[in-house]
Design a protein around this motif. Structure first.
Motif, PDB file in Angstrom:
ATOM      1  N   LEU A 125      11.291  -6.226  79.870  1.00  0.00           N
ATOM      2  CA  LEU A 125      11.372  -5.203  78.831  1.00  0.00           C
ATOM      3  C   LEU A 125      10.007  -4.559  78.608  1.00  0.00           C
ATOM      4  O   LEU A 125       9.885  -3.331  78.513  1.00  0.00           O
ATOM      5  N   LEU A 126       8.960  -5.397  78.557  1.00  0.00           N
ATOM      6  CA  LEU A 126       7.612  -4.866  78.365  1.00  0.00           C
ATOM      7  C   LEU A 126       7.232  -3.942  79.518  1.00  0.00           C
ATOM      8  O   LEU A 126       6.732  -2.836  79.321  1.00  0.00           O
ATOM      9  N   GLN A 127       7.500  -4.405  80.751  1.00  0.00           N
ATOM     10  CA  GLN A 127       7.150  -3.605  81.924  1.00  0.00           C
ATOM     11  C   GLN A 127       7.891  -2.266  81.936  1.00  0.00           C
ATOM     12  O   GLN A 127       7.396  -1.287  82.485  1.00  0.00           O
ATOM     13  N   SER A 128       9.107  -2.261  81.382  1.00  0.00           N
ATOM     14  CA  SER A 128       9.917  -1.043  81.429  1.00  0.00           C
ATOM     15  C   SER A 128       9.581  -0.068  80.303  1.00  0.00           C
ATOM     16  O   SER A 128       9.996   1.100  80.363  1.00  0.00           O
ATOM     17  N   ALA A 129       8.858  -0.551  79.278  1.00  0.00           N
ATOM     18  CA  ALA A 129       8.667   0.274  78.078  1.00  0.00           C
ATOM     19  C   ALA A 129       8.062   1.654  78.375  1.00  0.00           C
ATOM     20  O   ALA A 129       8.583   2.667  77.895  1.00  0.00           O
ATOM     21  N   PRO A 130       6.975   1.741  79.176  1.00  0.00           N
ATOM     22  CA  PRO A 130       6.420   3.087  79.421  1.00  0.00           C
ATOM     23  C   PRO A 130       7.421   3.995  80.129  1.00  0.00           C
ATOM     24  O   PRO A 130       7.522   5.187  79.790  1.00  0.00           O
ATOM     25  N   LEU A 131       8.162   3.432  81.082  1.00  0.00           N
ATOM     26  CA  LEU A 131       9.167   4.233  81.782  1.00  0.00           C
ATOM     27  C   LEU A 131      10.222   4.734  80.815  1.00  0.00           C
ATOM     28  O   LEU A 131      10.638   5.898  80.885  1.00  0.00           O
ATOM     29  N   ILE A 132      10.650   3.856  79.898  1.00  0.00           N
ATOM     30  CA  ILE A 132      11.660   4.264  78.913  1.00  0.00           C
ATOM     31  C   ILE A 132      11.144   5.450  78.099  1.00  0.00           C
ATOM     32  O   ILE A 132      11.857   6.444  77.902  1.00  0.00           O
ATOM     33  N   ILE A 133       9.882   5.366  77.673  1.00  0.00           N
ATOM     34  CA  ILE A 133       9.313   6.444  76.855  1.00  0.00           C
ATOM     35  C   ILE A 133       9.245   7.739  77.652  1.00  0.00           C
ATOM     36  O   ILE A 133       9.646   8.815  77.185  1.00  0.00           O
ATOM     37  N   GLY A 175       1.395  13.451  87.769  1.00  0.00           N
ATOM     38  CA  GLY A 175       0.011  13.773  87.439  1.00  0.00           C
ATOM     39  C   GLY A 175      -0.263  13.648  85.960  1.00  0.00           C
ATOM     40  O   GLY A 175      -1.343  13.214  85.544  1.00  0.00           O
ATOM     41  N   SER A 176       0.735  14.004  85.171  1.00  0.00           N
ATOM     42  CA  SER A 176       0.578  13.953  83.726  1.00  0.00           C
ATOM     43  C   SER A 176       0.447  12.501  83.235  1.00  0.00           C
ATOM     44  O   SER A 176      -0.383  12.200  82.382  1.00  0.00           O
ATOM     45  N   LEU A 177       1.227  11.594  83.822  1.00  0.00           N
ATOM     46  CA  LEU A 177       1.097  10.172  83.480  1.00  0.00           C
ATOM     47  C   LEU A 177      -0.288   9.647  83.859  1.00  0.00           C
ATOM     48  O   LEU A 177      -0.918   8.921  83.086  1.00  0.00           O
ATOM     49  N   LEU A 178      -0.752  10.011  85.057  1.00  0.00           N
ATOM     50  CA  LEU A 178      -2.054   9.516  85.503  1.00  0.00           C
ATOM     51  C   LEU A 178      -3.163   9.975  84.575  1.00  0.00           C
ATOM     52  O   LEU A 178      -3.980   9.169  84.102  1.00  0.00           O
ATOM     53  N   ALA A 186      -1.242  11.714  74.317  1.00  0.00           N
ATOM     54  CA  ALA A 186      -0.140  12.607  73.954  1.00  0.00           C
ATOM     55  C   ALA A 186      -0.571  14.056  74.097  1.00  0.00           C
ATOM     56  O   ALA A 186       0.199  14.910  74.554  1.00  0.00           O
ATOM     57  N   ALA A 187      -1.831  14.347  73.731  1.00  0.00           N
ATOM     58  CA  ALA A 187      -2.329  15.718  73.836  1.00  0.00           C
ATOM     59  C   ALA A 187      -2.354  16.163  75.295  1.00  0.00           C
ATOM     60  O   ALA A 187      -1.955  17.285  75.615  1.00  0.00           O
ATOM     61  N   VAL A 188      -2.799  15.286  76.188  1.00  0.00           N
ATOM     62  CA  VAL A 188      -2.827  15.634  77.618  1.00  0.00           C
ATOM     63  C   VAL A 188      -1.417  15.943  78.112  1.00  0.00           C
ATOM     64  O   VAL A 188      -1.173  16.972  78.759  1.00  0.00           O
ATOM     65  N   ILE A 228       2.222   9.661  75.898  1.00  0.00           N
ATOM     66  CA  ILE A 228       2.216   8.346  75.234  1.00  0.00           C
ATOM     67  C   ILE A 228       2.598   7.259  76.244  1.00  0.00           C
ATOM     68  O   ILE A 228       2.022   6.159  76.250  1.00  0.00           O
ATOM     69  N   ALA A 229       3.544   7.590  77.131  1.00  0.00           N
ATOM     70  CA  ALA A 229       3.931   6.619  78.158  1.00  0.00           C
ATOM     71  C   ALA A 229       2.737   6.286  79.054  1.00  0.00           C
ATOM     72  O   ALA A 229       2.542   5.133  79.453  1.00  0.00           O
ATOM     73  N   GLY A 230       1.923   7.316  79.361  1.00  0.00           N
ATOM     74  CA  GLY A 230       0.729   7.073  80.177  1.00  0.00           C
ATOM     75  C   GLY A 230      -0.195   6.087  79.498  1.00  0.00           C
ATOM     76  O   GLY A 230      -0.679   5.121  80.115  1.00  0.00           O
ATOM     77  N   ALA A 231      -0.450   6.303  78.183  1.00  0.00           N
ATOM     78  CA  ALA A 231      -1.319   5.382  77.451  1.00  0.00           C
ATOM     79  C   ALA A 231      -0.674   4.008  77.330  1.00  0.00           C
ATOM     80  O   ALA A 231      -1.367   2.986  77.287  1.00  0.00           O
ATOM     81  N   ALA A 232       0.671   3.973  77.284  1.00  0.00           N
ATOM     82  CA  ALA A 232       1.354   2.675  77.217  1.00  0.00           C
ATOM     83  C   ALA A 232       1.031   1.847  78.463  1.00  0.00           C
ATOM     84  O   ALA A 232       0.945   0.619  78.401  1.00  0.00           O
TER      85      ALA A 232
END
Lengths: 324, 351
Positions: free
Chosen positions: A14-22, A42-45, A69-71, A202-206
């Motif tokens: 569940l933890l590993q999937s959280a950024p993907l879910i977001i 690119g946006s995630l990176l 989130a701003a990026v 936010i997913a990127g920062a996650a």
């Protein structure tokens, strides 16, 4: 393997999937409104780097997530502006941004590689954490996981149970009809593309602040494309999309476990799993395979199976809009 | 105060380039590097000596081959992102012949290059079949196949094709001299491959401007339904366009292992396929511009590799320069369109 181990594995999936879910929720919102943001990889990176760097420099996790989130929002804004105002191809702009985000993160991240940095602390929810089985899986996590879970529910409720959600979907399904009924289609598309982009950020920062802490070149490379594929698998529904993200995480976890048990099988076979899965799953939901499969299924199963296997993209996805 | 419209219109095409330079200049300043030194290092890296120029041309060969192929698939309305994997599988197929087959010298290299084309075409056809039969959009099928091709290469290098002294995980053992393309003056440039790239580009140009197939692809790309009504079998044309593009990309991959390197390496393509997509986008799918843009990209990339060697600055700076340029040209390149977009907005605000 005993039950405590199994529970621990489910919790970590569940933890590993959280950024993907977001990210999947963010992209689902954007595509439902009619804007394909193909820049996800690119946006995630770049947002993963921005989140990590901002949190490291300011010492504030919140500022890290805000910077990320701003990026993500800026990337989405460029896609939206290019297609909605300048009437350029969304796919082309998104692709170029995916490449550009990758190179920018490689260049700007060179001084942040493999530094120790802040991370999101665990936060066990009182009472709920003591529920047998579910407690340890769902409620002994951290804020990122709770955010992801709440986001799935909130996105679903918003899209399918509110008037604003109906207008959002009408902007993606039948923009001309929505426009004649007084829906500000272009404005809505801007808003939801940017909101979706911010969620991707936010997913990127996650990743960089929680799930895969820190930064290295190509830190999340590939995950953006996988998220885009999961949106399709999810049939543009946040619930099915989240299920897809968790199934993806589970398959990866399973591959890791199997790899430990069968060290003689080349590592490469396990690394190939996500990509093989991507192809298989997209063939499955494309309808070419699903339709004959459904025709043969027992009548009682047909309805739930159709809900799981079939989905059409929003009718006006990626289409330009003639509103003047 | 303001420039007259015609003057603005005249300088308009230069603005994206200047803006892209501005972005990289700001990045260099932020990194504490003198932009003048950095750009002169890049220029030296691309054109400083004749050896550098040969290197730019050597890098250009696979880039131009791939870009030529993409002109065909784009014409048919296809986003062949899988081209990266098609280059890689071409390299793998050429390496297989180079490692396993020993023929008289007049046959060895032609067979390697044919194998490269077959490898690329096969991988492209796979993406094509996934689209026509499996209903998987070529972007996602292609991306998955790219990653599978990379993993397959890594497997070959670390497993069956590892050097006898043990796998270094970096590459196979160097091929024998008989299997490699003859090189020009100790550079990495094979004149034969350069000639092949030029012929391939000319062939694509001919097909697109002067053949019935080019016309059918155009019909397909502009409107799948009207193409169908004209009796164009969309699936067959799509598959054919993919396979030809894959063959050209695969040839580029073969050239990589047989001249740029002398063995199969881990990052044998290293993103040339994605770069070729950027080339064609910047050229706006125009035939004449494609080789010029490819040459420019090759120069920037070679220059930024020298920059990295000299100043420790990441060579991604070159990709940022080209990436910003492509983005700005896509967004604002068409002066008329931009003017209309802003005029419309103003009239809406007034009205």
């Amino acid at each position: 393997m005993d039950s405590t181990q199994l529970i621990a594995i489910f919790g970590s999936i569940l933890l590993q999937s959280a950024p993907l879910i977001i990210a999947v929720c963010g992209e689902t919102i954007s595509e439902r409104a009619g804007v394909i943001n193909l820049s996800l990889d690119g946006s995630l990176l770049l947002s993963a780097l921005a989140g990590f760097a901002a949190a490291l420099l300011t010492g504030s996790l919140l500022l890290g997530f805000l910077a990320a989130a701003a990026v993500g929002a800026v990337f989405a804004l460029i896609v939206a502006f290019g297609s909605l105002h300048l009437r350029q191809n969304q796919v082309a702009i998104g692709f170029v941004l995916a490449m550009l985000g990758d190179s920018l993160s490689a260049f700007l991240g060179q001084n942040y590689t493999r530094l120790p940095g802040p991370s999101v602390p665990a936060w066990h929810i009182p009472l709920l954490k003591d529920i047998p089985v579910l407690g340890p899986i769902l409620f002994r996590q951290d804020a990122v996981v709770y955010f992801a879970l709440l986001l799935v529910g909130a996105t679903w409720w918003f899209l399918f149970r509110t008037r604003a959600g109906l207008e959002l979907r009408s902007a993606g399904e039948r923009p001309e009809a929505a426009f004649t009924r007084g829906v500000a289609v272009r404005k809505l598309r801007y808003i939801y593309a940017v909101l979706g982009g911010a969620l991707v950020g936010i997913a990127g920062a996650a990743y960089s602040l929680d799930v895969k802490i820190g930064w290295a070149e190509g830190h999340t490379r590939g995950m953006g494309w996988i998220a885009l594929a999961i949106v399709i698998f999810g049939g543009w529904s946040p619930l099915r999309g989240a299920l897809g993200a968790v199934l993806f995480g589970a398959t990866k976890a399973l591959a890791t476990v199997l790899q430990r048990s069968f060290p003689q099988v080349a590592l490469v076979a396990f690394n190939a799993v996500p990509w093989l899965l991507m192809i298989l799953v997209l063939v499955l939901v494309s309808g070419r395979l699903a339709a004959p499969l459904l025709a043969r299924a027992p009548a009682a199963l047909r309805r739930p199976l159709r809900g799981l296997l079939q989905a059409a993209p929003p009718a006006a996805l990626g289409q330009p809009l003639d509103d003047n | 105060m303001s420039l007259s419209k015609t003057r603005l219109e005249r300088v308009w095409p230069l603005l994206p380039g200047l803006a892209a330079l501005l972005v990289t200049t700001l990045l260099l300043l932020a990194m504490g590097t003198s932009p003048v030194d950095a750009y002169s290092a890049m220029w030296q890296g691309a054109f400083g000596t004749s050896a550098r120029v040969y290197s730019v041309l050597a890098f250009l060969v696979p880039l131009l081959l791939a870009a030529s192929g993409l002109l065909l698939t784009f014409k048919a309305g296809l986003w062949n992102i899988g081209i990266e994997g098609q280059i890689i599988m071409g390299a793998v197929a050429a390496s297989w012949v180079a490692l396993r087959v020993q023929l008289p010298s007049g046959l060895q290299i032609p067979l390697e290059l044919l194998a490269a084309m077959a490898g690329g075409a096969l991988w492209a056809a796979l993406a094509g079949v996934l689209k026509t039969r499996g209903g998987v959009h070529e972007i996602f099928g292609g991306l998955a196949l790219n990653n599978l091709a990379i993993l397959f290469t890594n497997y070959l290098i670390a497993g069956p094709w590892q050097p006898p002294e043990g796998g270094s995980f970096r590459g196979t053992q160097p091929f024998g001299a008989h299997a490699l393309l003859p090189l020009f003056e100790n550079s990495r440039l094979s004149l034969l491959s350069l000639a092949l790239a030029i012929v391939a580009f000319a062939g694509v140009a001919l097909v697109l401007t002067n053949s019935h197939w080019g016309l059918r692809l155009k019909a397909l790309g502009q409107n799948a339904r009207s193409a169908f009504l004209l009796g164009v079998s969309s699936n067959r044309e799509m598959l054919l366009a993919m396979a030809v593009c894959g063959a050209l990309a695969g040839l580029g991959g073969g050239v990589r292992v047989l001249s740029w390197f002398d063995s199969l390496r881990q990052s044998i393509s290293g993103g040339i396929g994605y770069l070729a997509l950027m080339v064609v986008l910047l050229a706006g799918f125009r035939l004449v511009l494609t080789p010029l843009v490819a040459f420019f990209f090759s120069a920037v990339l070679n220059g930024s590799i020298t920059l990295q060697l000299r100043t420790q600055l990441h060579s991604a700076l070159g990709d940022i320069l080209t990436g910003v340029l492509v983005l700005l040209v896509l967004l604002f390149g068409n002066y008329e369109r931009v003017r209309r977009a802003f005029r419309r907005r103003r009239s809406q605000a007034d009205g």
